[in-house]
Structure formats: C-alpha cells, structure tokens
Design a protein around this motif. Structure first.
Motif, short mmCIF file in Angstrom:
data_model
loop_
_atom_site.label_atom_id
_atom_site.label_comp_id
_atom_site.label_asym_id
_atom_site.label_seq_id
_atom_site.Cartn_x
_atom_site.Cartn_y
_atom_site.Cartn_z
N ALA A 133 -8.29 10.82 19.00
CA ALA A 133 -7.94 9.58 18.31
C ALA A 133 -8.85 9.30 17.13
N ASP A 134 -9.94 10.07 17.03
CA ASP A 134 -10.84 9.88 15.88
C ASP A 134 -10.10 10.13 14.57
N GLY A 135 -9.03 10.94 14.61
CA GLY A 135 -8.27 11.19 13.38
C GLY A 135 -7.64 9.92 12.84
N LEU A 136 -7.23 9.03 13.75
CA LEU A 136 -6.66 7.76 13.30
C LEU A 136 -7.72 6.90 12.60
N LEU A 137 -8.94 6.94 13.13
CA LEU A 137 -10.02 6.17 12.50
C LEU A 137 -10.34 6.72 11.11
N LEU A 138 -10.32 8.05 10.98
CA LEU A 138 -10.56 8.63 9.66
C LEU A 138 -9.44 8.26 8.69
N GLY A 139 -8.20 8.28 9.20
CA GLY A 139 -7.09 7.85 8.35
C GLY A 139 -7.24 6.39 7.94
N LEU A 140 -7.69 5.55 8.87
CA LEU A 140 -7.92 4.14 8.55
C LEU A 140 -9.01 3.99 7.49
N ALA A 141 -10.05 4.81 7.60
CA ALA A 141 -11.13 4.76 6.60
C ALA A 141 -10.60 5.15 5.21
N ILE A 142 -9.76 6.18 5.17
CA ILE A 142 -9.16 6.58 3.88
C ILE A 142 -8.30 5.45 3.33
N GLY A 143 -7.57 4.78 4.23
CA GLY A 143 -6.74 3.66 3.78
C GLY A 143 -7.58 2.53 3.22
N LEU A 144 -8.72 2.24 3.83
CA LEU A 144 -9.59 1.17 3.31
C LEU A 144 -10.17 1.53 1.94
N VAL A 145 -10.40 2.82 1.73
CA VAL A 145 -11.00 3.26 0.47
C VAL A 145 -9.95 3.37 -0.64
N CYS A 146 -8.74 3.79 -0.30
CA CYS A 146 -7.72 4.07 -1.33
C CYS A 146 -6.57 3.07 -1.33
N PHE A 147 -5.90 2.94 -0.17
CA PHE A 147 -4.66 2.17 -0.13
C PHE A 147 -4.90 0.67 -0.29
N LEU A 148 -5.88 0.12 0.42
CA LEU A 148 -6.12 -1.32 0.35
C LEU A 148 -6.49 -1.78 -1.05
N PRO A 149 -7.38 -1.09 -1.80
CA PRO A 149 -7.65 -1.52 -3.20
C PRO A 149 -6.41 -1.42 -4.09
N ALA A 150 -5.58 -0.36 -3.84
CA ALA A 150 -4.38 -0.22 -4.66
C ALA A 150 -3.41 -1.37 -4.42
N ILE A 151 -3.19 -1.74 -3.16
CA ILE A 151 -2.30 -2.85 -2.85
C ILE A 151 -2.84 -4.16 -3.42
N THR A 152 -4.15 -4.35 -3.30
CA THR A 152 -4.76 -5.57 -3.85
C THR A 152 -4.57 -5.64 -5.36
N GLY A 153 -4.80 -4.51 -6.04
CA GLY A 153 -4.58 -4.49 -7.49
C GLY A 153 -3.14 -4.77 -7.87
N ALA A 154 -2.19 -4.22 -7.08
CA ALA A 154 -0.77 -4.47 -7.37
C ALA A 154 -0.42 -5.94 -7.21
N GLN A 155 -0.98 -6.59 -6.19
CA GLN A 155 -0.71 -8.01 -5.98
C GLN A 155 -1.28 -8.85 -7.12
N VAL A 156 -2.52 -8.55 -7.49
CA VAL A 156 -3.14 -9.31 -8.58
C VAL A 156 -2.38 -9.09 -9.88
N ARG A 157 -1.98 -7.84 -10.13
CA ARG A 157 -1.24 -7.57 -11.37
C ARG A 157 0.11 -8.29 -11.37
N GLY A 158 0.77 -8.31 -10.21
CA GLY A 158 2.04 -9.03 -10.13
C GLY A 158 1.88 -10.51 -10.46
N HIS A 159 0.81 -11.13 -9.92
CA HIS A 159 0.57 -12.55 -10.22
C HIS A 159 0.26 -12.75 -11.70
N ARG A 160 -0.52 -11.85 -12.26
CA ARG A 160 -0.85 -11.98 -13.69
C ARG A 160 0.39 -11.80 -14.56
N ASP A 161 1.23 -10.82 -14.22
CA ASP A 161 2.46 -10.62 -15.00
C ASP A 161 3.37 -11.84 -14.90
N ALA A 162 3.45 -12.42 -13.69
CA ALA A 162 4.28 -13.61 -13.53
C ALA A 162 3.73 -14.77 -14.34
#
Length: 409
Positions: A133-162
């Motif tokens: 199950a450690d593989g899931l934790l490593l995947g979660l760590a990758i998500g925190l480093v890559c996916f979460l900042p990308a989603i946050t940036g997309a949300q902020v950009r959407g609000h700014r564009d609006a």
C-alpha cells in the motif's frame, strides 16, 4: 534587445519566493533536514545544486512559465538522486501553480489533466510494482506536488478570467451608456433647435418684412400698419420664447404644467395670423382639411404636421410671390398627407433672408416618424405657372422613434 531584457525582468513576487526558498533550503541543509537517506547517489552538498537552480527558476515564474516547468521537472528528478531538499520540492509546487496561472490557455487546460493522469498512473504503477500500500502513499505525494498546485492554479485563473470578463463587460456597458447619453443629448438639441426655429422664425420673418416695408415706404399709414404687425409678432414671439424657456428650466414647481403641444386644431388661428402678416405682400391663404371629423391622430403626428404647415407658411411669407397659398390635409390608408403650395416666382417688395434650416427641420420631423418629405418647384397644368410645393406623408399607425411625442413643444 532592451525590450527582450525587460520582458524577462523578474517580478517582485518571484524575487521574494526565490530568496525565501534559497534561504530556507540552506537552513534546512544546515540543520540536517532532508527528504532522502544519506546513502544517496549524490550525497553531501550536491543537494544545494538543485536548490539553487530551482530558486533561479522562481525568478522567471511569470515571464517564462512553460520553460521553467520543463526545466523544474528535470531539476526535481535530479533532486531525488541527492539527499533531497524540502525547499526544492515546495518551490517546484509553486512553479507548477505559476505555469497554470500565467501560462497560455492551452497549457492551463492541459497541465491539470496531465498531472492528474500522472498521479493516478503513479499510484497504480507503484502499488503494482511494490506489492504494498506504500505505492498509494507515493502516488498521493506526487499528487500533492503536481496535481494539487495545478488544480489550484486553474481555479485561481478561472476566477481571474471571470473577473476580467466582468470588468470588460462593465466598461462596454459604460461605453454604450455614454454613447446612448451622447445620442440622446444630440437628439434633444436637434429637437430644441427645430422647436425654436419653427416657433420664432414665423414671428421674426413677419417683423423683418414689415420693418423693411416701413423703412422703405414713406407713408404714414403703411408705417403704422407695419408697426402694428411688428408689435403683435414681437409680443407673440416673446410669449413663445418664454414658454420654451419655462419648459427648459427645471424649477421644481409641481404647479407649473408644461404647455400642451400645438395640434392641427390650431391651424385656423395659425392661418389667421398668416393672413395678417401676408396681407401687405399680396398673399392669401386657404385650408382644405380633408381628414374627416372622426380621424384621431397620435400626438407626435399632430405636432409634426402642425410644425410643417407653420414652417411652410413662414417660408411663403419670406419668399412667395403674390397669390394664394393652398394648404391641404388628407388622411387615408394610415397616412396623413400634408401639402402646401405657394406661388413661386419673382416677388416685389422686401424679402426676408433664409438659411435653409426650415427645410432641414421639416425633413427631420418626417424622418423621425418614418415618413416621406419632399419640397421643390412644380409646374401647374399647361399654364406654365410654377408653385413651390411642400409635401409630407406621415404614418399614423406605427411606433414612432423620435422625441416628437413628448407631449410638449
């Protein structure tokens, strides 16, 4: 060259993040905080190299977001072969966020999808490879480093564009409102000019003609008659001017009601005045009202028709040869036809100057009601006699777009 260098000038936020990340990484390295074990491929001070490069990339987070994301990904991979710095990883998350927020629209859409697929793929692949199950934790760590900042940036950009779209819409609405206001002011000024001309020109033309006659003819009776007409027109003109000024002035007095707009019912009084003013010039006036007693006309049409007749009589007093001025009114098939025929030719005696504003005003009044207006000399029958004909066709059953129906003159 100068413009190119200016485009890569670091923003203040990038400088602050670079300095904070570099200093924080040095402090963490000094106290021995690391993300990898000591048995790394590149041990010791090698960890400072990815830290320094990542801090330098922060300086370009706004000006070259796509480039620093590619380079930063390579630097993050290199960081995994050292003892690892938490500051390097945190700065990379900001680079992913900046790539979405400041990058192209295409990049802003693709990066969240790419990092999301990478997170899911890494979690599944590592779990299958490690069989734990450690593989899931490593995947979660990758998500925190890559996916979460990308989603946050997309949300902020959407609000700014609006917000930017709302600001642009507000500016467009304000611009349209200003254009409407300017058009309304222009239309109101044109209406006021027509009213002033139509109301005052009749009286002033009679004054000009009779004063010229009084000065040119050395006859006491003629002079007295001219002065009588001049006085009557002066008093009437002054009363009309006071009425118009009262309408324009915002007194706030509720007891003062605007005077009603003149209608075709007042044509008899208008013709009586024209007969008095035109007697010395040999002019007579006839009215053939063929509208019918049951014909009810909208107020804008009544006002426009009255003003067209009034201006036509004023022009006849100024320019017509001796003879009879014929006024005809007809209403059929939803059209009110106004026709005024004046004797056309050489005129003895004094003549008042004209500016052409009267014809312009009559044409504007007809156009505001979607009507037709024409004026010019016409030969009558086989006699060769010419008359000046003013003819207007005014629809009586349409929604009118002009300010003529305001209820006041």
């Amino acid at each position: 060259m100068t413009a190119s260098l200016r485009s890569f000038k670091p923003h203040r936020d990038g400088v602050l993040l670079a300095v904070a990340g570099l200093v924080g990484g040095l402090v963490l390295w000094a106290v021995g905080v690391r993300t990898q074990g000591t048995a790394a491929l590149l041990p010791g001070a090698w960890v400072l190299a990815p830290l320094a490069v990542m801090a330098g990339l922060e300086l370009l987070r706004r000006t070259a977001p796509r480039t620093i994301l590619l380079v930063g990904t390579v630097v993050l991979i290199v960081n995994q072969f050292t003892t690892g710095s938490l500051a390097t990883i945190l700065m990379y998350t900001d680079i992913v966020y900046a790539a979405v927020l400041y990058g192209s629209p295409v990049a802003a859409r693709r990066i969240p999808w790419t990092t999301g697929l990478l997170t899911v793929g890494a979690a599944i692949g590592l779990t299958a490879w490690l069989q734990r199950a450690d593989g899931l934790l490593l995947g979660l760590a990758i998500g925190l480093v890559c996916f979460l900042p990308a989603i946050t940036g997309a949300q902020v950009r959407g609000h700014r564009d609006a917000a930017e779209a709302a600001r642009l819409r507000t500016e467009q609405i304000a611009l349209l409102a200003e254009m409407d206001r300017a058009q309304a002011v222009t239309a109101e000024r044109a209406r006021m000019a027509r009213e002033l001309h139509d109301v005052v020109a009749n009286h002033l033309s009679a004054i000009a003609i009779h004063s010229t006659a009084a000065l040119s003819l050395d006859d006491a009776r003629t002079t007295r008659e001219a002065l009588t007409v001049i006085r009557e027109n002066s008093v009437d003109g002054l009363a009309e001017m006071r009425r118009l000024i009262g309408l324009l002035r915002d007194s706030g007095d509720e007891d003062r009601r605007p005077a009603p707009a003149p209608s075709l019912a007042a044509l008899d009084a208008l013709l009586e005045q024209a007969r008095t003013n035109g007697a010395s010039s040999g002019l007579g006036f006839t009215l053939d009202d063929g509208r019918g007693r049951a014909t009810a006309l909208p107020a804008p049409v009544e006002l426009a028709a009255y003003r067209i007749v009034q201006e036509s009589l004023t022009n006849a007093l100024k320019h017509a040869a001796p003879g009879t001025v014929d006024i005809e009114l007809r209403c059929s098939d939803g059209i009110l036809t106004v026709r005024v025929a004046s004797p056309y030719g050489a005129r003895p005696g004094p003549r008042a100057p004209g500016s052409g504003a009267g014809l312009v005003g009559m044409r504007e009044r007809a156009a505001l009601l979607d009507g037709v207006f024409e004026a010019g000399p016409v030969t009558v029958g086989d006699t060769g006699r010419e008359v000046w004909v003013v003819r207007a066709e005014l629809p009586v059953s349409r929604n009118h777009r002009g300010p003529e129906g305001s209820g006041t003159s």
